[in-house]
Design a protein around this motif. Structure first.
Motif, short mmCIF file in Angstrom:
data_model
loop_
_atom_site.label_atom_id
_atom_site.label_comp_id
_atom_site.label_asym_id
_atom_site.label_seq_id
_atom_site.Cartn_x
_atom_site.Cartn_y
_atom_site.Cartn_z
N GLY A 143 43.69 36.62 40.15
CA GLY A 143 43.54 38.03 40.52
C GLY A 143 44.44 38.38 41.69
N VAL A 159 45.19 37.33 46.18
CA VAL A 159 44.87 36.50 47.33
C VAL A 159 45.11 37.31 48.60
CG1 VAL A 159 45.41 34.38 48.58
CG2 VAL A 159 45.56 34.43 46.08
N ASN A 215 42.72 38.28 52.50
CA ASN A 215 41.68 39.04 53.20
C ASN A 215 41.96 38.88 54.69
OD1 ASN A 215 39.47 40.07 54.47
ND2 ASN A 215 37.98 39.24 53.00
N LEU A 256 48.27 33.23 51.62
CA LEU A 256 49.22 33.26 50.51
C LEU A 256 49.92 31.90 50.31
CD1 LEU A 256 48.64 36.30 50.37
CD2 LEU A 256 51.03 36.62 49.77
N ARG A 274 52.72 28.67 42.89
CA ARG A 274 54.03 29.06 42.34
C ARG A 274 55.06 27.96 42.55
NH1 ARG A 274 54.55 35.21 44.79
NH2 ARG A 274 53.17 36.24 43.29
N VAL A 305 50.25 50.90 41.34
CA VAL A 305 50.39 49.44 41.37
C VAL A 305 49.20 48.80 40.63
CG1 VAL A 305 49.22 49.01 43.57
CG2 VAL A 305 51.09 47.52 42.88
N GLU A 343 49.20 36.79 36.89
CA GLU A 343 48.49 37.58 37.91
C GLU A 343 49.24 38.88 38.10
OE1 GLU A 343 49.60 37.50 41.67
OE2 GLU A 343 51.45 36.43 41.25
N PRO A 344 48.50 39.97 38.24
CA PRO A 344 49.15 41.28 38.34
C PRO A 344 49.97 41.43 39.63
CG PRO A 344 46.80 41.48 38.78
CD PRO A 344 47.04 40.07 38.33
N VAL A 345 50.76 42.49 39.69
CA VAL A 345 51.62 42.75 40.84
C VAL A 345 50.79 43.06 42.10
CG1 VAL A 345 53.35 44.36 41.77
CG2 VAL A 345 53.55 43.54 39.40
N SER A 359 44.83 42.41 46.90
CA SER A 359 43.37 42.42 46.90
C SER A 359 42.77 43.79 47.24
CB SER A 359 42.86 41.37 47.89
OG SER A 359 43.45 41.59 49.17
N ALA A 360 43.64 44.75 47.55
CA ALA A 360 43.25 46.15 47.78
C ALA A 360 42.01 46.30 48.65
CB ALA A 360 43.04 46.87 46.42
N PRO A 361 42.08 45.86 49.90
CA PRO A 361 40.90 45.91 50.78
C PRO A 361 40.34 47.32 50.97
CG PRO A 361 42.89 45.27 52.01
CD PRO A 361 43.24 45.22 50.57
N ASP A 362 41.18 48.33 50.80
CA ASP A 362 40.70 49.71 51.02
C ASP A 362 39.75 50.21 49.94
OD1 ASP A 362 42.93 49.57 49.33
OD2 ASP A 362 43.66 51.56 49.86
N ILE A 363 39.72 49.56 48.78
CA ILE A 363 38.81 50.04 47.72
C ILE A 363 37.85 48.95 47.24
CG2 ILE A 363 40.34 51.87 46.86
CD1 ILE A 363 40.98 49.88 44.48
N ASP A 420 42.92 55.84 41.03
CA ASP A 420 44.32 55.66 41.46
C ASP A 420 45.31 56.36 40.56
OD1 ASP A 420 43.33 53.58 39.65
OD2 ASP A 420 45.37 52.78 39.72
N1 LIG Z 1 49.83 38.52 44.32
C1 LIG Z 1 48.91 38.70 45.25
O1 LIG Z 1 47.89 38.03 45.24
C2 LIG Z 1 49.11 39.72 46.29
C3 LIG Z 1 49.98 40.80 46.07
C4 LIG Z 1 50.11 41.79 47.05
C5 LIG Z 1 49.36 41.71 48.20
N2 LIG Z 1 48.51 40.66 48.40
C6 LIG Z 1 47.58 40.62 49.54
O2 LIG Z 1 46.59 41.64 49.32
C7 LIG Z 1 46.17 42.21 50.56
C8 LIG Z 1 46.40 43.72 50.55
O3 LIG Z 1 47.79 43.97 50.43
P1 LIG Z 1 48.43 45.41 50.32
O4 LIG Z 1 47.45 46.42 50.80
O5 LIG Z 1 49.76 45.33 50.90
O6 LIG Z 1 48.68 45.61 48.73
P2 LIG Z 1 47.64 45.96 47.56
O7 LIG Z 1 48.40 45.86 46.29
O8 LIG Z 1 46.43 45.14 47.67
O9 LIG Z 1 47.23 47.49 47.82
C9 LIG Z 1 48.18 48.54 47.98
C10 LIG Z 1 47.54 49.89 47.56
O10 LIG Z 1 47.38 49.88 46.14
C11 LIG Z 1 46.03 50.08 45.78
N3 LIG Z 1 45.71 49.20 44.63
C12 LIG Z 1 46.11 47.93 44.45
N4 LIG Z 1 45.61 47.45 43.31
C13 LIG Z 1 44.86 48.42 42.77
C14 LIG Z 1 44.08 48.54 41.58
N5 LIG Z 1 43.98 47.53 40.70
N6 LIG Z 1 43.44 49.71 41.34
C15 LIG Z 1 43.56 50.73 42.18
N7 LIG Z 1 44.29 50.71 43.31
C16 LIG Z 1 44.93 49.55 43.61
C17 LIG Z 1 45.22 49.67 47.00
O11 LIG Z 1 43.96 50.30 47.00
C18 LIG Z 1 46.14 50.08 48.14
O12 LIG Z 1 45.94 51.44 48.44
C19 LIG Z 1 46.99 41.47 51.62
O13 LIG Z 1 46.17 40.42 52.07
C20 LIG Z 1 48.19 40.94 50.88
O14 LIG Z 1 48.76 39.81 51.45
C21 LIG Z 1 48.37 39.68 47.46
#
Ligand SMILES: NC(=O)c1ccc[n+]([C@@H]2O[C@H](COP(=O)([O-])OP(=O)(O)OC[C@H]3O[C@@H](n4cnc5c(N)ncnc54)[C@H](O)[C@@H]3O)[C@@H](O)[C@H]2O)c1
Ligand SMILES: O=C(O)C[C@@H](O)C(=O)O
Ligand SMILES: [K+]
Ligand SMILES: [Mn+2]
Length: 364
Positions: A74, A76, A78, A88, A96, A256, A275-277, A280-284, A331
């Motif tokens: 999914g 990684v 927090n 990461l 990877r 995204v 795994e998707p682009v 972990s989207a902490p804001d939602i 979104d």
């Molecule tokens: N491949 C991975 O596991 C990966 C990728 C990017 C970021 N991260 C990690 O995730 C955490 C948050 O990173 P970030 O905020 O820069 O990027 P993010 O992709 O988690 O979020 C960016 C924005 O996109 C929105 N978003 C992301 N996925 C969504 C979904 N499925 N549905 C709806 N909205 C979605 C979020 O709510 C946020 O507003 C950090 O700890 C970062 O290191 C991990």
């Protein structure tokens, strides 16, 4: 009966919401197919795991993963629990690298019913080949001095092998598509690695006379992603440029939250990881509104990887039938929940007969 052993790593944040959703869809797809079975094993490796054990995965984690057919991850990260570079590099980037998943393929295209933020989006359909094992992502470097003299040094690594491998992958992909490869460079500003990158690109392109090429500086290329994305077919990029371009590609698709990706092990020695682009989207997190489509479309890339393109095609058609009917998470402008969208995709899949046809709504 073909059985695929899948290691599920939901990880952090919304990874824990979208991985179960996509797993449910994979189970339904298995029923539709009739001759394909998934065997899922779930691993709790995450930032919470780190708090308890002092590491993102156990010492023998890779050993436990290596005999699976694929890893389905999914997200990684927090930041409240663990610094991002620690989480990461301790899980996602570690897998990877150790599993030699040297290529990250990330498509971006127009999806029915998902509004692009572009004013007049033409029908773009592009794919970024991101070098996934070296480049700007390196642990080579260090810090010296303190206070105002403090210096951080970060070295980028561009090997002939890694660079050429990513480029050849892009050319091979372009053969099956619209026969165009764009190289993402920055050889005007980056003194050593990017002129080298250009040189290798020129050399490799000579082996593919049937493929058209161009080379764009990453700054201009980013702008072109916004102004004329329909002119791109395959783009080959370094690790960092590919990372940035694919969030941009996701953004012009609409979110995204819908963008899929695959980390490919090309030598067959280790499993690939899907795994998707998005992160972990902490804001939602915890709101139940994460878009599951990125993870579900990623499942389609996993099916494609095993030659199940027909089944993958059915899945993408059903996803688009759902978005076309306005069943969307916030979104992308809707009011549906993760569960609402997943259930709808699932219900429509279940209406398909074993041969994968006869479903009225998937015929465009
Ligand atoms: N491949 C991975 O596991 C990966 C990728 C990017 C970021 N991260 C990690 O995730 C955490 C948050 O990173 P970030 O905020 O820069 O990027 P993010 O992709 O988690 O979020 C960016 C924005 O996109 C929105 N978003 C992301 N996925 C969504 C979904 N499925 N549905 C709806 N909205 C979605 C979020 O709510 C946020 O507003 C950090 O700890 C970062 O290191 C991990
Ligand atoms: O930088 C990374 O590779 C992590 C994340 O942003 C990703 O795109 O997978
Ligand atoms: K991810
Ligand atoms: Mn990224």
């Amino acid at each position: 009966m073909k059985t695929l052993k899948i290691a599920n790593i939901p990880g952090d944040g919304i990874g824990k919401e979208v991985v179960p959703a996509a797993t449910e869809i994979l189970k339904t797809l298995s029923d539709i197919h009739g001759g394909l079975r998934f065997e899922f094993t779930s691993f709790p490796w995450s930032c919470e795991y780190y708090l308890e054990h002092g590491k993102m995965m156990p010492e023998d984690g890779l050993e436990r993963l290596k005999d699976f057919d694929s890893i389905f991850l999914g997200a990684v990260g927090n930041l409240k629990l663990v610094p991002d570079h620690v989480s990461l590099w301790g899980l996602l980037i570690k897998i990877r690298r150790e599993f030699e998943q040297v290529i990250n393929i990330r498509p971006a295209k127009v999806i029915d019913g998902v509004r692009s933020p572009l004013l007049n989006p033409k029908d773009f359909d592009l794919i970024v080949v991101r070098e996934n094992s070296e480049g700007e992502y390196s642990s080579v470097g260090g810090k010296i001095f303190q206070g105002e003299d403090e210096i951080a040094i970060q070295n980028a690594i561009f090997s002939r092998k890694g660079t050429e491998r990513a480029m050849r992958y892009a050319f091979e992909l372009a053969k099956k598509r619209r026969k165009h490869v764009t190289s993402a460079t920055k050889s005007n500003g980056i003194f050593h690695s990017m002129p080298f990158w250009d040189h290798v690109f020129e050399e490799v392109s000579k082996d593919y006379p049937e493929i058209n090429t161009d080379s764009q500086h990453i700054d201009a290329l980013s702008a072109f992603f916004v102004t004329r994305p329909e002119r791109f077919d395959v783009i080959v990029a370094s690790n960092l440029f590919g990372d940035i371009l694919t969030d941009l590609g996701a953004a012009i698709m609409g979110s995204v939250g819908i963008a899929p990706a695959a980390n490919i092990n090309v030598n067959g020695k280790f499993p690939s990881m899907f795994e998707p682009v998005h992160g972990s989207a902490p804001d939602i997190v915890g709101k139940g509104i994460a878009n599951p489509i990125g993870q579900i479309w990623t499942a389609k890339m996993m099916l494609d990887h095993y030659g199940e393109e027909e089944l993958g095609g059915i899945l993408l058609n059903v996803i688009e039938s759902v978005t076309r009917d306005g069943i969307l998470t916030p979104d992308i402008g809707g009011k549906y929940t993760t569960k609402g969208v997943t259930d709808e995709i699932n219900t429509r899949l279940k209406a398909i007969d074993k041969k994968g046809n006869n479903a009225e709504f998937i015929i465009k």
